[in-house]
Motif scaffolding. Structure first.
Motif, PDB file in Angstrom:
ATOM      1  N   MET A   1       0.855  -1.193   0.000  1.00  0.00           N
ATOM      2  CA  MET A   1       0.000   0.000   0.000  1.00  0.00           C
ATOM      3  C   MET A   1       0.895   1.248   0.000  1.00  0.00           C
ATOM      4  O   MET A   1       1.800   1.350   0.821  1.00  0.00           O
ATOM      5  N   ILE A   2       0.649   2.141  -0.956  1.00  0.00           N
ATOM      6  CA  ILE A   2       1.484   3.331  -1.112  1.00  0.00           C
ATOM      7  C   ILE A   2       0.866   4.500  -0.359  1.00  0.00           C
ATOM      8  O   ILE A   2      -0.333   4.766  -0.460  1.00  0.00           O
ATOM      9  N   GLN A   3       1.705   5.198   0.378  1.00  0.00           N
ATOM     10  CA  GLN A   3       1.267   6.372   1.151  1.00  0.00           C
ATOM     11  C   GLN A   3       1.889   7.627   0.547  1.00  0.00           C
ATOM     12  O   GLN A   3       3.075   7.641   0.200  1.00  0.00           O
ATOM     13  N   CYS A   4       1.076   8.671   0.390  1.00  0.00           N
ATOM     14  CA  CYS A   4       1.586   9.942  -0.157  1.00  0.00           C
ATOM     15  C   CYS A   4       2.656  10.512   0.767  1.00  0.00           C
ATOM     16  O   CYS A   4       2.455  10.614   1.978  1.00  0.00           O
ATOM     17  N   LEU A   5       3.770  10.886   0.187  1.00  0.00           N
ATOM     18  CA  LEU A   5       4.868  11.429   0.988  1.00  0.00           C
ATOM     19  C   LEU A   5       4.577  12.837   1.484  1.00  0.00           C
ATOM     20  O   LEU A   5       5.252  13.340   2.378  1.00  0.00           O
ATOM     21  N   LYS A   6       3.532  13.501   0.903  1.00  0.00           N
ATOM     22  CA  LYS A   6       3.226  14.873   1.313  1.00  0.00           C
ATOM     23  C   LYS A   6       2.097  14.924   2.336  1.00  0.00           C
ATOM     24  O   LYS A   6       2.244  15.508   3.411  1.00  0.00           O
ATOM     25  N   CYS A   7       0.943  14.271   2.002  1.00  0.00           N
ATOM     26  CA  CYS A   7      -0.214  14.400   2.903  1.00  0.00           C
ATOM     27  C   CYS A   7      -0.516  13.130   3.694  1.00  0.00           C
ATOM     28  O   CYS A   7      -1.363  13.130   4.587  1.00  0.00           O
ATOM     29  N   GLY A   8       0.164  12.029   3.337  1.00  0.00           N
ATOM     30  CA  GLY A   8      -0.062  10.795   4.071  1.00  0.00           C
ATOM     31  C   GLY A   8      -1.263   9.996   3.605  1.00  0.00           C
ATOM     32  O   GLY A   8      -1.562   8.937   4.167  1.00  0.00           O
ATOM     33  N   GLU A   9      -1.991  10.447   2.582  1.00  0.00           N
ATOM     34  CA  GLU A   9      -3.175   9.759   2.058  1.00  0.00           C
ATOM     35  C   GLU A   9      -2.781   8.401   1.464  1.00  0.00           C
ATOM     36  O   GLU A   9      -1.719   8.249   0.869  1.00  0.00           O
ATOM     37  N   VAL A  10      -3.658   7.411   1.641  1.00  0.00           N
ATOM     38  CA  VAL A  10      -3.422   6.064   1.117  1.00  0.00           C
ATOM     39  C   VAL A  10      -4.449   5.711   0.043  1.00  0.00           C
ATOM     40  O   VAL A  10      -4.129   5.095  -0.978  1.00  0.00           O
ATOM     41  N   ALA A  11      -5.699   6.145   0.225  1.00  0.00           N
ATOM     42  CA  ALA A  11      -6.810   5.687  -0.611  1.00  0.00           C
ATOM     43  C   ALA A  11      -6.807   6.252  -2.019  1.00  0.00           C
ATOM     44  O   ALA A  11      -7.355   5.640  -2.929  1.00  0.00           O
ATOM     45  N   HIS A  12      -6.286   7.409  -2.233  1.00  0.00           N
ATOM     46  CA  HIS A  12      -6.419   8.071  -3.534  1.00  0.00           C
ATOM     47  C   HIS A  12      -5.067   8.201  -4.263  1.00  0.00           C
ATOM     48  O   HIS A  12      -4.729   9.244  -4.794  1.00  0.00           O
ATOM     49  N   ILE A  13      -4.296   7.129  -4.293  1.00  0.00           N
ATOM     50  CA  ILE A  13      -2.982   7.128  -4.962  1.00  0.00           C
ATOM     51  C   ILE A  13      -3.104   6.401  -6.290  1.00  0.00           C
ATOM     52  O   ILE A  13      -3.591   5.273  -6.364  1.00  0.00           O
ATOM     53  N   LEU A  14      -2.636   7.063  -7.361  1.00  0.00           N
ATOM     54  CA  LEU A  14      -2.676   6.482  -8.690  1.00  0.00           C
ATOM     55  C   LEU A  14      -1.265   6.372  -9.260  1.00  0.00           C
ATOM     56  O   LEU A  14      -0.406   7.213  -8.977  1.00  0.00           O
ATOM     57  N   LYS A  15      -1.029   5.322 -10.065  1.00  0.00           N
ATOM     58  CA  LYS A  15       0.244   5.238 -10.781  1.00  0.00           C
ATOM     59  C   LYS A  15       0.259   6.271 -11.894  1.00  0.00           C
ATOM     60  O   LYS A  15      -0.753   6.477 -12.564  1.00  0.00           O
ATOM     61  N   ALA A  16       1.422   6.932 -12.107  1.00  0.00           N
ATOM     62  CA  ALA A  16       1.498   8.020 -13.093  1.00  0.00           C
ATOM     63  C   ALA A  16       2.709   7.863 -14.000  1.00  0.00           C
ATOM     64  O   ALA A  16       3.431   8.812 -14.274  1.00  0.00           O
ATOM     65  N   GLY A  17       2.953   6.637 -14.444  1.00  0.00           N
ATOM     66  CA  GLY A  17       4.051   6.405 -15.372  1.00  0.00           C
ATOM     67  C   GLY A  17       5.391   6.204 -14.674  1.00  0.00           C
ATOM     68  O   GLY A  17       5.475   6.122 -13.445  1.00  0.00           O
ATOM     69  N   LEU A  18       6.460   6.173 -15.497  1.00  0.00           N
ATOM     70  CA  LEU A  18       7.822   5.968 -14.999  1.00  0.00           C
ATOM     71  C   LEU A  18       8.663   7.213 -15.226  1.00  0.00           C
ATOM     72  O   LEU A  18       8.476   7.932 -16.207  1.00  0.00           O
ATOM     73  N   ILE A  19       9.587   7.458 -14.323  1.00  0.00           N
ATOM     74  CA  ILE A  19      10.553   8.558 -14.474  1.00  0.00           C
ATOM     75  C   ILE A  19      11.921   8.059 -14.041  1.00  0.00           C
ATOM     76  O   ILE A  19      12.092   7.552 -12.926  1.00  0.00           O
ATOM     77  N   ARG A  20      12.882   8.126 -14.989  1.00  0.00           N
ATOM     78  CA  ARG A  20      14.236   7.621 -14.748  1.00  0.00           C
ATOM     79  C   ARG A  20      14.212   6.174 -14.250  1.00  0.00           C
ATOM     80  O   ARG A  20      14.962   5.793 -13.351  1.00  0.00           O
TER      81      ARG A  20
END
Length: 395
Positions: A1-20
């Motif tokens: 389960m991925i947690q937002c590093l800014k707000c701590g939200e878990v439920a509304h995280i989406l994959k947004a492609g690859l970078i480097r």
């Protein structure tokens, strides 16, 4: 389960492609894009970019860093088996002791500084060789800097030496130097200073020189005894004691033999090859030109030989030329150059030993004025009758 590093939200995280090559995520709650740091990669970078420390060894073994430090410095209260394990771990982790930090903790760096005016001829590199021998034998390192005959650069070099916290400094003055405030700073901070070759009476510090007066007297006397009558002197800046002493020896020899001191035959100035060529042209273009020239050093004398050759003036038959320092080129140029041989390597060694004595004990008594012997080396450039060179004399 991925947690937002800014707000701590878990439920509304989406994959947004690859970078480097890493997965990028998007938080719908705070509109923030982010990637997840790789802790192993961070640790690998830390290991690559940073040397192993005592703290790392202590953490690896689960012991106090003070215990590691005492073991690495062979403290007697450390158990032999404990010390063996610590040393083996240090070797496995490629530990390299921070000698600078250790010495700074003891208020010393085991670093000696040396500043020379130039590297263009053999003299100063030879002095450095002698100083390096003495310094390294005593367990010190040598920091070498060049002023390039510039007062401003000499001041900058001195500041760099202070910033690097040298334990002592060896110095030969630049031709432009006539203010010594930057050197007084060493005395104020309790850092010993020893001058060599180019020294000043404006500082009460030990210095190591040759007897410039006697050597100059000897070489000019040699010209007189070989039949030269109009002897000129091409000297250096008069703010340097070496220039004044060699001028004094030149004049004393002329007076001893009842010969006039012609001011038009005496030039003092810049030591650079360009200026030396101008001075040489002036002397040799005079209506009643000199029949011999005593130059402050061998590079000057060699330039004079080249000018004479260009003008079709025969050396030594029409013009005798002598130098000072016995540069390597002096024995191979045609004709061979008569000169004064100086103990350059020994000068560096003696100056360094005096400095090391002062570093070891600021109260120790050292000679204020050390004078080394020189040798007159006679070659073809001063033999008017074209006779064979006749050995050498020591002053």
């Amino acid at each position: 389960m991925i947690q937002c590093l800014k707000c701590g939200e878990v439920a509304h995280i989406l994959k947004a492609g690859l970078i480097r090559g890493k997965q990028r995520y998007f938080c719908k709650s705070c509109n923030w894009h982010f990637t997840i740091p790789d802790p192993d990669a961070v640790d690998r970078r830390r290991k690559i970019n940073r040397q192993t420390t005592i703290v790392d060894i202590a953490r690896e073994l689960g012991i106090a860093s003070s215990t590691v430090s005492r073991a690495l410095h062979a403290h007697p209260d450390i158990n032999a088996e404990t010390r063996r394990i610590i040393l083996e771990t240090a070797a496995r982790m490629d530990y390299q002791p921070n000698k600078l930090a250790y010495n700074l903790a003891k208020s010393q760096t085991n670093l000696i500084g040396i500043i020379v005016p130039e590297f263009n001829n053999q003299f100063f590199p030879n002095v450095i060789i002698g100083a390096h021998d003495a310094v390294t034998q005593a367990g010190y390192s040598l920091m070498i800097m060049q002023s390039n005959e510039s007062y401003a650069t000499e001041v900058a070099n001195a500041r760099a030496m202070l910033e690097n916290r040298v334990d002592g400094i060896l110095l030969s003055l630049a031709q432009e130097t006539n203010n010594y405030d930057h050197l007084v700073l060493f005395e104020k901070r309790g850092i010993p200073l020893v001058l060599f070759n180019r020294v000043t009476e404006g500082l009460t510090v030990p210095h190591v020189v040759v007897n410039d007066f006697e050597a100059s007297f000897l070489v000019v006397e040699h010209l007189i005894q070989n039949g030269y009558e109009r002897i000129a002197h091409l000297g250096g800046p008069l703010n340097l004691l070496v220039s004044r002493e060699r001028l004094r020896g030149y004049k004393a020899a002329l007076r001893k033999y009842g010969m006039p001191v012609e001011e038009s035959y005496i030039i003092h100035g810049d030591l650079t090859p360009h200026k030396v060529r101008i001075y040489g042209q002036y002397l040799l273009d005079q209506e009643k030109r000199p029949d011999a020239i005593f130059a402050l050093n061998d590079p000057m004398a060699i330039e004079l030989l080249l000018i004479a050759r260009e003008k079709g003036i025969r050396v030594p038959q029409e013009l005798g030329i002598v130098g000072f320092s016995d540069d390597k080129v002096s024995r191979f140029i045609e004709p061979g150059l008569t000169t004064i041989r100086q103990p350059t390597v020994e000068m560096g060694r003696v100056a360094a030993r005096i400095l090391l004595d002062l570093v070891g004990n600021p109260e120790v008594e050292v000679p204020a004025h050390t004078v080394l012997s020189t040798e007159l080396v006679v070659r073809a450039s001063s033999l008017k009758g074209n006779q064979e060179p006749w050995g050498s004399l020591t002053s």
